[in-house]
Design a protein around this motif. Structure first.
Motif, short mmCIF file in Angstrom:
data_model
loop_
_atom_site.label_atom_id
_atom_site.label_comp_id
_atom_site.label_asym_id
_atom_site.label_seq_id
_atom_site.Cartn_x
_atom_site.Cartn_y
_atom_site.Cartn_z
N PRO A 13 0.83 -1.21 0.00
CA PRO A 13 0.00 0.00 0.00
C PRO A 13 0.86 1.26 0.00
N GLY A 14 0.54 2.19 -0.88
CA GLY A 14 1.23 3.47 -0.94
C GLY A 14 0.31 4.59 -0.46
N PRO A 15 0.48 5.79 -0.99
CA PRO A 15 -0.37 6.91 -0.60
C PRO A 15 -1.84 6.59 -0.82
N ALA A 16 -2.70 7.06 0.08
CA ALA A 16 -4.12 6.76 0.00
C ALA A 16 -4.95 7.96 0.44
N LEU A 17 -6.14 8.08 -0.09
CA LEU A 17 -7.13 9.07 0.33
C LEU A 17 -8.44 8.34 0.60
N ASP A 18 -9.07 8.62 1.72
CA ASP A 18 -10.35 8.00 2.06
C ASP A 18 -11.38 9.10 2.27
N GLU A 32 -8.53 15.13 -9.57
CA GLU A 32 -7.68 15.87 -8.63
C GLU A 32 -7.15 14.95 -7.53
N ALA A 33 -8.02 14.06 -7.03
CA ALA A 33 -7.60 13.16 -5.96
C ALA A 33 -6.50 12.21 -6.42
N VAL A 34 -6.66 11.61 -7.60
CA VAL A 34 -5.66 10.67 -8.11
C VAL A 34 -4.35 11.37 -8.39
N GLN A 35 -4.40 12.58 -8.95
CA GLN A 35 -3.17 13.32 -9.21
C GLN A 35 -2.43 13.65 -7.91
#
Length: 322
Positions: free
Chosen positions: A287-292, A304-307
């Motif tokens: 697992p790397g960077p993540a946004l929840d 924007e979130a994926v970038q």
């Protein structure tokens, strides 16, 4: 001092040339008795003697498991081992068939009474860009590499499970052969890359499932001069006029022998890249960077979130050939 594999019985597939031959010789030099498997086919898996129509066919699909050319590469490697004072026997079965894979294990047991290590190495290439890749060439390469790993592994594991249930838990070892193409991809080798990536996943599953029976399973991703790499990477693989020959297949074999010995106790489920004198423990998907968001995403806001996530992540490794 005793050799690291004294008393062990080792099976090596695709052991007539290149890496397999180097592994077989190295195991024998360390005291192992070796079953040398090889069909003696050409670089793309076709027989040296064409059929009556001259058309390509899958090796072993109509043959008898265990049939062996007396002048083939497996017999030549056996002769080398015996000339050096070692013990070896040749096996000519197609390990991508159930019969051939089963006879591989049977040959070891009948000749030497045991089986300790399986090295899955057999394979060939049929390189094409994806838009030009025939289904037959896709199937043939997946068959020899991926199925040709699964079936010998399955039959060897069944034997070791039976030994464990009989109260004779082995110190068994399986060494699978992946590739940098399977870890990063390789242009013009979609079939080969997919097969080698599958071998990594198979290794991880086998290591988890077979540990209870005393079986350790690891994989290598070697870089060395073989019939396959000499054509694809001729300049890189050329032997130097003087000095250390980093691409000699014999450089890979010490790690394979150690992984195949009882000395590697506790090492399982690992992938090692090996080239020349360098050994690298490869680290797989993590697992790397993540946004929840805590709710369902709207497609319009994902850009924007994926970038943002990609800006925090390291770039992927370069695909071979790019």
């Amino acid at each position: 001092m005793s050799a690291i594999c004294d008393g062990r019985v080792v099976v090596v597939t695709g052991a007539g040339r290149g890496l397999g031959r180097a592994h077989a010789l190295a195991f024998a030099a360390q005291g192992a008795r070796v079953v040398v498997n090889d069909l003696g086919v050409t670089l793309d898996g076709t027989p040296h003697t064409p059929g009556p129509t001259g058309t390509r066919h899958t090796p072993g699909s109509t043959g008898t498991p265990g049939v062996l050319r007396s002048d083939g590469p497996a017999a030549a490697v056996v002769a080398e081992i015996r000339a050096a004072g070692g013990e070896a026997i040749a096996h000519g079965g197609d390990i991508a068939t159930p019969e051939g894979a089963a006879s591989l294990v049977t040959t070891a047991l009948e000749a030497y009474g045991r089986l300790d290590t399986l090295v899955n190495n057999a394979g060939f290439l049929r390189d094409r860009m994806l838009v030009n890749l025939d289904e037959d060439d896709w199937d043939a390469v997946l068959r020899v590499h991926l199925k040709g790993h699964f079936l010998p592994l399955k039959h060897a594991a069944a034997h070791w499970r039976a030994e464990h249930k009989a109260g004779r838990t082995p110190h068994a070892r399986i060494v699978n052969t992946s590739s940098g193409a399977g870890l990063l991809g390789s242009v013009g080798q979609g079939n080969y890359s997919a097969a080698k990536a599958g071998i990594v996943a198979l290794t991880l599953v086998a290591a988890a499932e077979l540990a209870r029976y005393g079986v350790q399973v690891n994989a290598i991703a070697p870089a060395a001069r073989t019939r396959m790499t000499q054509r694809a990477f001729a300049e890189t693989m050329a032997a130097p006029a003087t000095g250390f020959d980093a691409m000699a297949p014999e450089n890979v074999s010490p790690l394979v022998v150690w992984l195949g010995s009882a000395a590697s106790e506790g090492v399982t489920g690992r992938v090692f890249e090996t080239e020349g004198g360098r050994i690298t423990v490869m680290e797989g998907w993590r697992p790397g960077p993540a946004l929840d968001k805590g709710a369902r995403w709207d497609p319009a806001e994902l850009g924007e979130a994926v970038q943002e996530l990609l800006a925090l992540a390291p770039p992927p490794g370069a695909v071979y050939g790019t």
